[in-house]
Scaffold this motif. Structure first.
Motif, mmCIF file in Angstrom:
data_model
loop_
_atom_site.group_PDB
_atom_site.id
_atom_site.type_symbol
_atom_site.label_atom_id
_atom_site.label_comp_id
_atom_site.label_asym_id
_atom_site.label_seq_id
_atom_site.Cartn_x
_atom_site.Cartn_y
_atom_site.Cartn_z
ATOM 1 N N PHE A 404 121.168 -0.630 -2.122
ATOM 2 C CA PHE A 404 122.280 -1.081 -1.300
ATOM 3 C C PHE A 404 122.871 0.128 -0.572
ATOM 4 O O PHE A 404 123.418 1.038 -1.186
ATOM 5 N N ASP A 405 122.746 0.129 0.767
ATOM 6 C CA ASP A 405 123.371 1.175 1.570
ATOM 7 C C ASP A 405 124.867 0.930 1.708
ATOM 8 O O ASP A 405 125.672 1.872 1.734
ATOM 9 N N THR A 406 125.237 -0.321 1.853
ATOM 10 C CA THR A 406 126.632 -0.764 1.870
ATOM 11 C C THR A 406 126.703 -1.965 0.939
ATOM 12 O O THR A 406 125.664 -2.457 0.475
ATOM 13 N N PRO A 407 127.904 -2.484 0.659
ATOM 14 C CA PRO A 407 127.975 -3.642 -0.237
ATOM 15 C C PRO A 407 127.157 -4.843 0.217
ATOM 16 O O PRO A 407 126.819 -5.687 -0.610
ATOM 17 N N LYS A 408 126.821 -4.934 1.505
ATOM 18 C CA LYS A 408 126.084 -6.099 1.993
ATOM 19 C C LYS A 408 124.799 -5.748 2.725
ATOM 20 O O LYS A 408 124.106 -6.642 3.200
ATOM 21 N N ASP A 409 124.468 -4.462 2.830
ATOM 22 C CA ASP A 409 123.246 -4.044 3.516
ATOM 23 C C ASP A 409 122.264 -3.503 2.496
ATOM 24 O O ASP A 409 122.522 -2.488 1.835
ATOM 25 N N LEU A 410 121.120 -4.196 2.368
ATOM 26 C CA LEU A 410 120.110 -3.849 1.370
ATOM 27 C C LEU A 410 118.897 -3.258 2.068
ATOM 28 O O LEU A 410 118.298 -3.894 2.940
ATOM 29 N N SER A 411 118.526 -2.045 1.678
ATOM 30 C CA SER A 411 117.316 -1.414 2.201
ATOM 31 C C SER A 411 116.168 -1.661 1.232
ATOM 32 O O SER A 411 116.312 -1.450 0.026
ATOM 33 N N ILE A 412 115.040 -2.105 1.767
ATOM 34 C CA ILE A 412 113.863 -2.364 0.942
ATOM 35 C C ILE A 412 112.641 -1.745 1.606
ATOM 36 O O ILE A 412 112.583 -1.587 2.827
ATOM 37 N N THR A 413 111.670 -1.377 0.789
ATOM 38 C CA THR A 413 110.363 -0.954 1.275
ATOM 39 C C THR A 413 109.309 -1.650 0.441
ATOM 40 O O THR A 413 109.563 -2.064 -0.695
ATOM 41 N N GLY A 414 108.111 -1.773 1.006
ATOM 42 C CA GLY A 414 107.049 -2.431 0.267
ATOM 43 C C GLY A 414 105.866 -2.748 1.138
ATOM 44 O O GLY A 414 105.662 -2.163 2.215
ATOM 45 N N ILE A 415 105.076 -3.707 0.680
ATOM 46 C CA ILE A 415 103.877 -4.163 1.375
ATOM 47 C C ILE A 415 103.997 -5.663 1.601
ATOM 48 O O ILE A 415 104.414 -6.401 0.699
ATOM 49 N N CYS A 416 103.651 -6.128 2.796
ATOM 50 C CA CYS A 416 103.522 -7.567 3.047
ATOM 51 C C CYS A 416 102.154 -7.803 3.688
ATOM 52 O O CYS A 416 101.562 -6.879 4.263
ATOM 53 N N TRP A 417 101.671 -9.013 3.575
ATOM 54 C CA TRP A 417 100.334 -9.293 4.104
ATOM 55 C C TRP A 417 100.236 -10.725 4.609
ATOM 56 O O TRP A 417 101.049 -11.599 4.266
ATOM 57 N N GLN A 418 99.223 -10.939 5.443
ATOM 58 C CA GLN A 418 98.875 -12.249 5.969
ATOM 59 C C GLN A 418 97.384 -12.480 5.779
ATOM 60 O O GLN A 418 96.596 -11.523 5.852
ATOM 61 N N LYS A 419 97.015 -13.723 5.534
ATOM 62 C CA LYS A 419 95.607 -14.126 5.508
ATOM 63 C C LYS A 419 95.422 -15.173 6.599
ATOM 64 O O LYS A 419 95.794 -16.331 6.422
ATOM 65 N N ILE A 420 94.872 -14.731 7.728
ATOM 66 C CA ILE A 420 94.762 -15.583 8.910
ATOM 67 C C ILE A 420 93.413 -16.282 8.889
ATOM 68 O O ILE A 420 92.362 -15.628 8.839
ATOM 69 N N PRO A 421 93.374 -17.617 8.922
ATOM 70 C CA PRO A 421 92.102 -18.347 8.841
ATOM 71 C C PRO A 421 91.190 -18.033 10.017
ATOM 72 O O PRO A 421 91.638 -17.825 11.145
ATOM 73 N N ASN A 422 89.879 -18.022 9.730
ATOM 74 C CA ASN A 422 88.886 -17.816 10.781
ATOM 75 C C ASN A 422 88.491 -19.113 11.476
ATOM 76 O O ASN A 422 87.996 -19.096 12.596
ATOM 77 N N ASP A 423 88.708 -20.240 10.778
ATOM 78 C CA ASP A 423 88.243 -21.519 11.309
ATOM 79 C C ASP A 423 89.285 -22.174 12.208
ATOM 80 O O ASP A 423 89.564 -23.374 12.091
ATOM 81 N N THR A 424 89.888 -21.417 13.104
ATOM 82 C CA THR A 424 90.849 -21.985 14.042
ATOM 83 C C THR A 424 90.516 -21.505 15.444
ATOM 84 O O THR A 424 90.078 -20.372 15.645
ATOM 85 N N ASP A 425 90.694 -22.396 16.394
ATOM 86 C CA ASP A 425 90.419 -22.063 17.792
ATOM 87 C C ASP A 425 91.620 -21.416 18.463
ATOM 88 O O ASP A 425 91.517 -20.924 19.587
#
Length: 696
Positions: A404-425
């Motif tokens: 928490f940088d301030t009482p209402k501001d939260l700093s986060i770090t990490g990893i996010c990912w997507q799995k995008i389907p191949n069977d779409t036009d």
């Protein structure tokens, strides 16, 4: 009223309050026991149903293998159309990992001398199977190739590094008595068994455990136990848990049962229930975390509060009655001081009990209606809320750091990912956004081409604005919601949590958070995915709409509970020190000039001290307000307000006490003894009643 009448009134009031507290306690105890018995009965029933589901599912697998074997026997094993037949079976039954017809000579032979015709699943594609990892039934010596039975035989489960899951295998002989041993080999992932149990919602308040006949873990939230081929006997040898060992021995001789323990993963009291699977000697168990099974509801905590107050004041009245009798007989001030101290301890005990249950309730609030704990729950939510035409894209989040940088501001770090389907036009825009972020950055760290999707991962850093309710500080809990949006909102994309990427989904085990992650001033008590239904009229200017029934908003939620030790050090200790100093002023108040001169407290000196302490408390109060950033009066401020009133009361009392000619018996009796005796009981009573009123 006479002195005798006052004493009678004290004893009757005390007895009445204690009687009311006793009646409420008995009623609450009966309700609690009944609830525990009901929860245990439900847990046993669920465990029994789980074992029956597994047994039925395994029988279905054996029946399928028998049908395949009979079909191959009728078409003669070596015919060229057997691979096509096996492929058709795998296309029909998507849960099969590999299926093959195998021919080998009798005795021990190299794999090169074994003929294998079959298929193995690689993603959504079937590839030819050219090698069988293991052909040895778990009950036979290594190297044995001849089937010992005419029906299906279960092999010892193995960890498959390719799919990172335990693979369950069985074989069935086609011609066990010919010189060429021929049999059919089938394998599937142990995760399939967990899917059979999805509607039982075992992850709601615990998790399932499945062990083979040798004690090897097939399903367990601790993936190290599964991956390292450890058995329950090896774990017990390391931990030395005698109760668990007795239960394990009971389970592996075909008995069912239950025992209570402190769980090694969460450190919480839990039940472990187990049932045998007689088909192949496996054991199914279910863990139930008691804090989640026996949640303290709001009504329960209210009744605890009432009982504590009634019992504390009842004992206080009886204590005062006893002190009055003893003082009238022996005239010892020590009796009065002991009574004052005893009453103060009673009030402190009541306060601590109320604090425990109120805090416990905050940490185990019922969020089950929001949580996504398995594929069945996910499908149910999407079927009821997601509109047609939205392309499902799997996403995941893994948090490395939070602050928490301030009482209402939260700093986060990490990893996010997507799995995008191949069977779409449709060409989709890659990437995610956090809708509540003030500032964020994403850096692509990997891209992997899979058979049916492209997996893309980003390292991120973001500052999120959170609307937190601190009205119950420091007994509060908060839920941090990381709201996930696709990069391009105009695209018809439905973000779906990648549940398979997380080893365990029970919120108490903090899926999606780095092990050992800490947040200053808070305890992390849970994490889970959920969906937020938006305003159905909200479309953000997009014609296809953004509200309910078209695209629910995916959130990753983290449940926090305030760290009381941190609050005690920051705010509690300074207030206690101030109150003790004020008590020292009250106790040493005297009209004796010699004693007063020796002590050094004069009316003006007490006023100056009160002013100094007032500013000390005021500065601490300002620090509190700045650290929580709220427009409400919070629970902790009641302690500050009580301290302000105590400072004023001490200053006024000292002025009146030192006033020449005062003849008030309340002030003058034994040099202010009444005020001294009532100091701590009065402060604690005000705190207890005001906190109880604000909480409930």
């Amino acid at each position: 009223m006479s002195e005798r009448g006052i004493r009678i009134g004290l004893i009757w009031v005390g007895v009445l309050l204690l009687a009311m507290a006793g009646i409420l306690t008995l009623d609450l105890t009966r309700a609690r026991i009944a609830r525990k018995d009901l929860a245990l009965a439900e847990a046993r029933d669920t465990t029994r149903k789980g074992a029956e589901r597994i047994s039925s599912g395994l029988q279905d697998v054996e029946s399928l293998l028998t049908e395949v074997t009979e079909a191959l026997r009728s078409m003669r094993m070596g015919e060229a159309d057997s691979p096509a037949f096996l492929r058709a079976q795998m296309e029909e039954f998507q849960w099969i990992y590999s299926l093959a017809a195998v021919s080998t000579s009798l005795g021990e032979v190299d794999t090169s001398e074994t003929s294998v015709k079959g298929w193995v699943r690689s993603g959504q594609v079937l590839e030819p199977l050219v090698e069988i990892p293991s052909l040895t039934p778990g009950s036979e010596p290594a190297g044995t190739r001849r089937p010992s039975e005419t029906g299906p035989v279960w092999l010892d489960p193995q960890w498959d590094p390719e799919i990172r899951k335990v693979v369950l295998t069985l074989w069935s002989p086609v011609s066990p008595h010919s010189e060429e041993t021929e049999f059919v080999y089938l394998s599937f992932a142990a995760q399939t068994i967990k899917e059979w149990l999805s509607d039982l919602r075992l992850d709601e308040m615990g998790w399932p455990v499945l062990m083979s006949h040798t004690g090897r873990f097939l399903i367990h939230p601790d993936k190290d136990l599964v991956r390292q081929d450890l058995t329950i006997w090896q774990v017990l040898e390391l931990e030395g848990d005698d109760a668990f060992r007795l239960a394990a021995e009971s389970a592996f001789i075909g008995e069912s049962g239950m025992f209570e323990q402190v769980n090694r993963l969460t450190g919480q009291p839990s039940w472990f229930l187990y049932e045998p699977i007689k088909l192949n000697g496996w054991t199914f168990g279910g863990v139930r975390i008691l804090d989640q099974v026996l949640r303290y509801g709001h009504l329960f905590v209210q009744r605890i509060l009432v009982i504590c107050i009634l019992a504390a004041f009842g004992l206080a009245f009886l204590s005062v009655y006893l002190a009055a009798i003893l003082y009238s007989r022996y005239r010892r001030k020590s009796t009065l001081w002991a009574t004052s101290g005893w009453v103060s301890l009673l009030l402190v005990a009541a306060f601590l009990i109320i604090r425990f249950f109120a805090f416990h309730e905050a940490g185990t609030s019922d969020l089950s209606g929001r949580r996504i704990l398995d594929q069945a729950g996910l499908a149910s939510i999407l079927d009821s809320q997601a509109g047609e035409g939205n392309l499902g894209v799997l996403v995941g989040v893994f948090i490395h750091t939070m602050q928490f940088d301030t009482p209402k501001d939260l700093s986060i770090t990490g990893i996010c990912w997507q799995k995008i389907p191949n069977d779409t036009d449709v060409e989709l825009t890659e990437g995610l956004n956090f809708s509540d972020s003030i500032d964020s950055n994403f850096t692509e760290v990997y891209r992997k081409e899979e058979l049916d999707y492209v997996s893309v991962g980003w390292a991120f850093g973001a500052t999120l604005r959170q609307e937190l309710d601190a009205s119950r500080y420091p007994l509060d809990h908060e839920t941090i919601d990381i709201r996930l949006w696709p990069r391009d909102l105009a695209e018809s994309i439905q973000l779906i949590p990648d549940l398979e990427a997380y080893p365990v989904l029970n919120p108490a085990l903090l899926p999606g958070l780095r092990e050992g992650l800490q947040l200053s001033g808070w305890q992390l008590t849970g994490s889970f995915f959920n969906y937020q239904v938006n305003d159905p009229d909200l479309d953000l200017g997009i014609l296809q709409g953004f509200g309910s029934g078209t695209r629910p908003e995916l959130q990753f939620s983290i449940v926090l509970k305030r760290n009381l030790l941190d609050v005690m050090i920051r705010h509690g200790i300074p207030l206690i020190v101030v109150l003790i100093m004020l008590f020292a002023v009250v106790v040493t108040s005297t009209r004796d000039p010699d004693k007063s001169k020796m002590i050094g407290f004069s009316p003006s000196g007490v006023t100056r001290l009160a002013s100094a302490l007032f500013f000390v408390v005021l500065l601490a109060h300002i620090q509190l307000r700045s650290s929580i950033d709220t427009q409400q009066v919070v629970l902790m401020e009641l302690a500050y307000i009580t301290t302000y009133l105590t400072i004023i009361a001490v200053a006024v009392h000292n002025f009146v006490f030192q006033l020449s000619g005062s003849r008030s018996w309340i002030v003058d009796y034994e040099e202010g003894l009444i005020f001294k005796l009532l100091y701590w009981p009065t402060i604690l009573t005000v705190l207890l009643v005001s906190i109880a009123a604000m909480l409930y």
